[in-house]
Write an enzyme that holds these catalytic residues in place. Structure first.
Site, PDB file in Angstrom:
ATOM      1  N   ASP A  81      13.992  41.352 107.880  1.00  0.00           N
ATOM      2  CA  ASP A  81      13.423  40.646 109.027  1.00  0.00           C
ATOM      3  C   ASP A  81      13.296  39.151 108.764  1.00  0.00           C
ATOM      4  O   ASP A  81      13.420  38.678 107.624  1.00  0.00           O
ATOM      5  CB  ASP A  81      12.057  41.226 109.395  1.00  0.00           C
ATOM      6  N   GLU A 148       8.596  42.420 106.279  1.00  0.00           N
ATOM      7  CA  GLU A 148       7.987  41.605 105.224  1.00  0.00           C
ATOM      8  C   GLU A 148       7.120  40.514 105.821  1.00  0.00           C
ATOM      9  O   GLU A 148       6.059  40.175 105.282  1.00  0.00           O
ATOM     10  CB  GLU A 148       9.086  40.993 104.347  1.00  0.00           C
TER      11      GLU A 148
END
Length: 486
Positions: A81, A148
């Protein structure tokens, strides 16, 4: 809407090809399905074994180079991400896979958006290594985590049974002249204040007040750079204006990510028409004071005040409590490390504000490499909430990643770095979250380091990735894998 041609011809070619593919894929946190399918399709095309856990974390297993089969398994870890930020009005949007890539000298950057080098370049490097026949290595496990940027949520939910390696190289570093050996831990606080909205008063007008133009940046890595926090700045403008001409607060919002310094904030207020000129004058005066305070490094603030439709708003006492709460909530560097010169030990950042119905929520992220100092800042925010009559939720996100300076992995990395570049690497403890802080507790006996290329300004438009730094990073990664597999 990614311009692949901008990266054509850059070395190492295979890294930039993989990175260019990622810039075309929307990959905000919690929405990684498309990028996960991309890496799985890439693995399938190469007949590589894969696993995906319930959270969406992905492991791709790469066989060893001939003659290196008995070497210890190495985990190459990065996250899928990215923080999706864009300038207001930009035609580009990372949330839709629209990143306009530009090359400017030694830098790759994006036009008016974040680039996603954090951590797209780590994903690209791991994929490149797996297909680079010039790099000798033992068995590899490519661990691609999700979410994350939302408190390391993917790593927290990782099914550790999918990972057999106990040498882990995190590829989320942001400096090619250092090896990262530790990071700060963090806690999140959510302060919620009831605004007790009242019906629109017919003798009032409603105004939208928007502050934009702040540089923003990473709420950990850039916290010591003295940048404007748009939520705090707009709160200051409104508080000083309220002292001159009281008004009623209808709503307040700002920020987009707990990991980013807010670049924009907005409010809606209600006041008597005859008070509007004085409010505007007071707001502009405080804006000028902010520009002077941040002159030379974050002084492009823009304030827009416009009429909007009628709206319910809090009474003046509740408005005053809300403005005091925003003002009193701490933000910025709290303490520097007594052990590492120039390194932030403890900080807190008010990163997101939102109004839902009649409740104002202020979300802060507090970081520290000192667990007790972390708790002390959280206690301060709790006390501030109590004084305002607000509720508070505390979420302890992850502990500090404490350095293991005696690990064999670190010794090999230092030796490899010195041989390649004729200098010892700096050893860094970063003031931001790295998934090593969570993964280390899930993999008993694991040795971990973090490396990466130079990335400037992650989490904000203008994020830049060094081309030469990427070359050094990939060269180090390849040589380190070679050394570890001998």
């Amino acid at each position: 809407m990614s311009d692949e041609s901008a990266l054509a011809g850059l070395e190492p070619v295979v890294v930039w090809e993989r990175f260019a593919e990622l810039t075309r894929i929307a990959r905000p946190s919690k929405e990684e399905e498309a990028v996960r399918e991309h890496v799985l399709a890439w693995a399938a095309a190469r007949s590589l074994d894969t696993s995906v856990d319930d959270e969406g974390n992905t492991v791709i297993r790469v066989p060893a180079s001939p003659g290196r089969e008995t070497a210890r398994v190495v985990v190459l870890q990065s996250h899928l991400d990215m923080v999706c930020e864009r300038d207001p009005g930009s035609p580009f949007d990372p949330r839709r896979g629209q990143i306009n890539v530009i090359v400017d000298g030694d830098w790759v950057l994006a036009d008016e958006t974040t680039l996603g080098a954090d951590n797209g370049i780590g994903v690209a490097a791991a994929m490149a290594v797996a297909g680079d026949h010039e790099i000798e290595h033992g068995r590899l496990e490519l661990l691609f985590t999700v979410s994350e940027e939302l408190g390391l949520d993917g790593a927290k939910a990782l099914d550790s049974s999918l990972v057999s390696g106990r040498l882990l190289i995190n590829l989320d570093g942001t400096s090619d002249d250092a090896v990262t050996v530790g990071c700060a831990g963090s806690s999140h606080t959510f302060v919620r204040l009831r605004l007790e909205l009242e019906a629109h008063r017919e003798d009032h007008v409603a105004l939208s007040v928007v502050l934009s133009g702040a540089k923003g940046g990473h709420s950990g890595g850039d916290i010591a750079k003295g940048r404007v926090n748009a939520i705090k700045a707009l709160g200051r403008i409104l508080s000083r204006s309220y002292e001159q001409e009281p008004f009623r607060l209808a709503g307040f919002a700002g920020g987009v990510s707990r990991n980013a310094i807010p670049r924009e904030a907005r409010a809606v207020i209600s006041l008597e028409p005859e008070a509007e000129p004085a409010f505007r004058a007071a707001a502009e005066q405080e804006l000028a004071a902010l520009r002077e305070q941040y002159g030379g490094f974050d002084d492009e603030l823009v304030l827009a005040i416009e009429h909007v439709g009628e709206t319910a708003a809090a009474g003046e006492p509740a408005t005053a409590r809300a403005l005091d709460l925003i003002t009193a909530t701490p933000t910025g560097v709290i303490a520097m490390s007594p052990e590492l010169s120039g390194t932030v030990e403890t900080s807190t950042s008010l990163t997101v504000a939102a109004t839902d119905r009649d409740t104002l929520t202020l979300a802060s992220m507090t970081r520290s490499s000192n667990g007790q100092a972390l708790e002390n800042v959280v206690a301060t925010i709790q006390a501030t909430a109590r004084l305002a009559g607000a509720g508070i939720e505390v979420v302890h996100s992850y502990p500090p990643w404490r350095p293991d300076l005696d690990s064999r992995l670190l010794a090999t990395a230092k030796s490899t770095f010195g041989r390649l570049f004729d200098v010892e690497p700096a050893l860094a403890i970063v003031h931001g979250g790295l998934e090593c802080a969570v993964i280390g507790a899930k993999l008993p006996g694991v040795e971990m380091i973090s490396i990466g290329p130079e990335i400037v300004g992650p989490h904000a438009p203008g994020e830049r990735l060094s081309i030469s730094g990427t070359q050094r990073f990939y060269r180090l990664l390849g040589a380190l894998l070679d050394d570890l597999s001998r």
